[in-house]
Design an enzyme around this catalytic site. Structure first.
Site, PDB file in Angstrom:
ATOM      1  N   GLN A 100      30.769  17.262  42.607  1.00 20.45           N
ATOM      2  CA  GLN A 100      29.826  18.371  42.410  1.00 20.45           C
ATOM      3  C   GLN A 100      29.551  18.538  40.909  1.00 20.45           C
ATOM      4  O   GLN A 100      28.700  19.325  40.530  1.00 20.45           O
ATOM      5  CB  GLN A 100      30.413  19.673  42.952  1.00 20.45           C
ATOM      6  N   ASN A 101      30.304  17.776  40.087  1.00 23.24           N
ATOM      7  CA  ASN A 101      30.195  17.930  38.644  1.00 23.24           C
ATOM      8  C   ASN A 101      28.993  17.162  38.105  1.00 23.24           C
ATOM      9  O   ASN A 101      28.591  16.155  38.669  1.00 23.24           O
ATOM     10  CB  ASN A 101      31.490  17.436  37.963  1.00 23.24           C
ATOM     11  N   ASP A 103      28.890  16.377  34.734  1.00 27.01           N
ATOM     12  CA  ASP A 103      29.318  16.077  33.351  1.00 27.01           C
ATOM     13  C   ASP A 103      29.490  14.588  33.061  1.00 27.01           C
ATOM     14  O   ASP A 103      29.835  14.211  31.939  1.00 27.01           O
ATOM     15  CB  ASP A 103      30.632  16.832  33.041  1.00 27.01           C
ATOM     16  N   HIS A 118      25.223  17.230  42.718  1.00 24.14           N
ATOM     17  CA  HIS A 118      24.493  18.314  42.035  1.00 24.14           C
ATOM     18  C   HIS A 118      23.753  17.843  40.805  1.00 24.14           C
ATOM     19  O   HIS A 118      23.313  18.653  39.995  1.00 24.14           O
ATOM     20  CB  HIS A 118      25.462  19.448  41.660  1.00 24.14           C
ATOM     21  N   CYS A 129       4.666  14.703  37.130  1.00 29.52           N
ATOM     22  CA  CYS A 129       4.480  13.283  37.491  1.00 29.52           C
ATOM     23  C   CYS A 129       5.798  12.605  37.875  1.00 29.52           C
ATOM     24  O   CYS A 129       5.806  11.473  38.329  1.00 29.52           O
ATOM     25  CB  CYS A 129       3.828  12.535  36.323  1.00 29.52           C
ATOM     26  N   THR A 187      38.170  22.163  43.298  1.00 31.05           N
ATOM     27  CA  THR A 187      36.975  22.877  43.737  1.00 31.05           C
ATOM     28  C   THR A 187      37.356  24.104  44.549  1.00 31.05           C
ATOM     29  O   THR A 187      38.323  24.085  45.296  1.00 31.05           O
ATOM     30  CB  THR A 187      36.024  21.979  44.565  1.00 31.05           C
ATOM     31  N   ASN A 212      44.976  21.330  43.486  1.00 29.63           N
ATOM     32  CA  ASN A 212      44.375  22.515  42.879  1.00 29.63           C
ATOM     33  C   ASN A 212      45.508  23.510  42.611  1.00 29.63           C
ATOM     34  O   ASN A 212      46.281  23.798  43.526  1.00 29.63           O
ATOM     35  CB  ASN A 212      43.364  23.131  43.860  1.00 29.63           C
ATOM     36  N   PRO A 213      45.608  24.024  41.364  1.00 33.68           N
ATOM     37  CA  PRO A 213      46.712  24.971  41.103  1.00 33.68           C
ATOM     38  C   PRO A 213      46.568  26.279  41.887  1.00 33.68           C
ATOM     39  O   PRO A 213      47.518  27.031  42.036  1.00 33.68           O
ATOM     40  CB  PRO A 213      46.620  25.222  39.594  1.00 33.68           C
ATOM     41  N   ALA A 230      44.949  18.650  38.132  1.00 34.53           N
ATOM     42  CA  ALA A 230      44.453  17.328  38.542  1.00 34.53           C
ATOM     43  C   ALA A 230      45.096  16.205  37.740  1.00 34.53           C
ATOM     44  O   ALA A 230      45.523  15.186  38.305  1.00 34.53           O
ATOM     45  CB  ALA A 230      42.936  17.293  38.368  1.00 34.53           C
TER      46      ALA A 230
HETATM   47  N1  APR Z   1      43.131  20.919  38.063  1.00 36.98           N
HETATM   48  C1  APR Z   1      42.676  21.102  39.338  1.00 36.98           C
HETATM   49  N2  APR Z   1      41.958  22.185  39.733  1.00 36.98           N
HETATM   50  C2  APR Z   1      41.709  23.120  38.790  1.00 36.98           C
HETATM   51  C3  APR Z   1      42.138  23.010  37.451  1.00 36.98           C
HETATM   52  C4  APR Z   1      42.881  21.852  37.108  1.00 36.98           C
HETATM   53  N3  APR Z   1      43.340  21.655  35.852  1.00 36.98           N
HETATM   54  N4  APR Z   1      41.716  24.122  36.767  1.00 36.98           N
HETATM   55  C5  APR Z   1      41.029  24.879  37.661  1.00 36.98           C
HETATM   56  N5  APR Z   1      41.034  24.297  38.872  1.00 36.98           N
HETATM   57  C6  APR Z   1      40.398  24.754  40.119  1.00 36.98           C
HETATM   58  C7  APR Z   1      40.299  26.256  40.273  1.00 36.98           C
HETATM   59  O1  APR Z   1      41.477  26.773  40.849  1.00 36.98           O
HETATM   60  C8  APR Z   1      39.095  26.365  41.232  1.00 36.98           C
HETATM   61  O2  APR Z   1      39.533  26.312  42.580  1.00 36.98           O
HETATM   62  O3  APR Z   1      39.069  24.297  40.089  1.00 36.98           O
HETATM   63  C9  APR Z   1      38.266  25.135  40.919  1.00 36.98           C
HETATM   64  C10 APR Z   1      36.970  25.437  40.196  1.00 36.98           C
HETATM   65  O4  APR Z   1      36.143  26.178  41.078  1.00 36.98           O
HETATM   66  P1  APR Z   1      34.654  26.555  40.612  1.00 36.98           P
HETATM   67  O5  APR Z   1      34.682  27.068  39.204  1.00 36.98           O
HETATM   68  O6  APR Z   1      34.073  27.394  41.702  1.00 36.98           O
HETATM   69  O7  APR Z   1      33.884  25.158  40.534  1.00 36.98           O
HETATM   70  P2  APR Z   1      33.319  24.295  41.752  1.00 36.98           P
HETATM   71  O8  APR Z   1      34.126  24.457  42.983  1.00 36.98           O
HETATM   72  O9  APR Z   1      33.147  22.902  41.243  1.00 36.98           O
HETATM   73  O10 APR Z   1      31.855  24.948  41.981  1.00 36.98           O
HETATM   74  C11 APR Z   1      30.996  24.269  42.878  1.00 36.98           C
HETATM   75  O11 APR Z   1      29.231  25.777  42.188  1.00 36.98           O
HETATM   76  O12 APR Z   1      28.096  26.874  40.484  1.00 36.98           O
HETATM   77  C12 APR Z   1      28.050  25.799  41.359  1.00 36.98           C
HETATM   78  O13 APR Z   1      26.893  23.782  41.019  1.00 36.98           O
HETATM   79  C13 APR Z   1      28.027  24.486  40.609  1.00 36.98           C
HETATM   80  O14 APR Z   1      29.042  22.363  41.200  1.00 36.98           O
HETATM   81  C14 APR Z   1      29.294  23.759  41.062  1.00 36.98           C
HETATM   82  C15 APR Z   1      29.583  24.410  42.402  1.00 36.98           C
END
Ligand code: APR
Length: 246
Positions: A100-101, A103, A118, A129, A187, A212-213, A230
């Site tokens: 979903q990233n 970057d 995304h 165009c 995520t 995921n923490p 991660a």
């Molecule tokens: N390692 C693993 N997970 C982590 C870490 C880490 N070091 N640090 C944070 N997290 C987890 C958080 O606990 C959270 O569950 O990453 C997750 C980030 O969640 P979001 O900020 O909601 O991001 P994401 O899930 O990618 O959002 C999905 O939302 O805004 C839209 O398009 C955007 O692609 C994005 C989508």
């Protein structure tokens, strides 16, 4: 090794195809802010004002400036141990990344099969165009970048309310249908339709592993959960895979 060996050795020994479904937490250790964490992007900026086509049409200069700011942050970062571990696993498995990233860090780490649900911060296109532009070209243009045809140039990012790229999504679905283990990394699992992919994987009887923490909306569907960052977990899993192949 401990928990990784206990929970994953058997599965990894028989696995051929791994899929990594990743979110912003995957890049947190690279210094890229997540969206909903303590220092999340949506805490500082409003998605309504910045990440949708109406916002862009109302104020193209502001939205263009915001994406330039996000590109600047990302360009100062590097793939972390987690991105590198996923790329390393291609030595032992068929590996597909469904991210979903936006970057570009998975590709920069060396992953060769990356589906970007995304979009990608380094890509842009003309709204009239369709001509595509990389950001190097766009960042040198005036505040409101316009194509030679006069059309507005916008980021190739899927904004709220927009459809995901159909080809990327269907290839991601196919990879998940055929994989042996689906890793869900960093995520919150609250944005659809992307979050449908791991939920459907569960219905298909796939083995789901969350890294995921914090607990997420997808934790409930997972067979194994590593409440860790991660970088740490994925580096240990890559090491375990290497030891199993030895
Ligand atoms: N390692 C693993 N997970 C982590 C870490 C880490 N070091 N640090 C944070 N997290 C987890 C958080 O606990 C959270 O569950 O990453 C997750 C980030 O969640 P979001 O900020 O909601 O991001 P994401 O899930 O990618 O959002 C999905 O939302 O805004 C839209 O398009 C955007 O692609 C994005 C989508």
């Amino acid at each position: 090794m401990g928990i990784y060996e206990d929970k994953l050795s058997e599965k990894l020994s028989s696995a051929k195809w791994l899929v990594f479904f990743t979110g912003a937490g995957m890049s947190a250790e690279s210094g890229v802010p997540t969206f909903r964490g303590e220092d999340g992007i949506w805490k500082k900026f409003s998605p309504r004002e910045l990440a949708n086509v109406d916002a862009f049409m109302n104020n193209p200069a502001l939205v263009t400036e915001w994406y330039k700011h996000r590109r600047k942050i990302v360009r100062q970062t590097n793939p972390n141990a987690g991105h590198i571990a996923i790329a390393e696993l291609e030595r032992y498995f068929e590996v597909t990344v469904v991210t979903q990233n936006v970057d570009n860090l998975h590709s920069r780490a060396g992953s060769t099969k990356v589906y970007e649900l995304h979009g990608n911060l380094e890509k842009n296109f003309c709204m009239d165009c369709g001509t595509r532009f990389d950001s190097g070209g766009v960042d040198t243009l005036p505040d409101i970048p316009r194509c030679g045809c006069g059309g507005l140039i916008r980021p190739d990012i899927v904004w709220f309310g927009e459809n995901l790229p159909a080809e990327q999504f269907s290839k991601a679905e196919l990879a998940i249908e055929n994989c042996d283990i689906l890793f869900i990394v960093g995520t919150s699992g609250i944005v659809f339709p992307a979050a449908h992919l791991p939920m459907n994987a569960k219905k298909l009887g796939k083995y789901l592993v969350e890294i995921n923490p914090m607990e997420s909306e997808l934790s409930y569907y997972c067979d194994v959960v590593f409440r860790e960052n991660a970088g740490k977990s994925l580096a240990a899993i890559s090491k375990l895979a290497a030891s199993l192949q030895a």
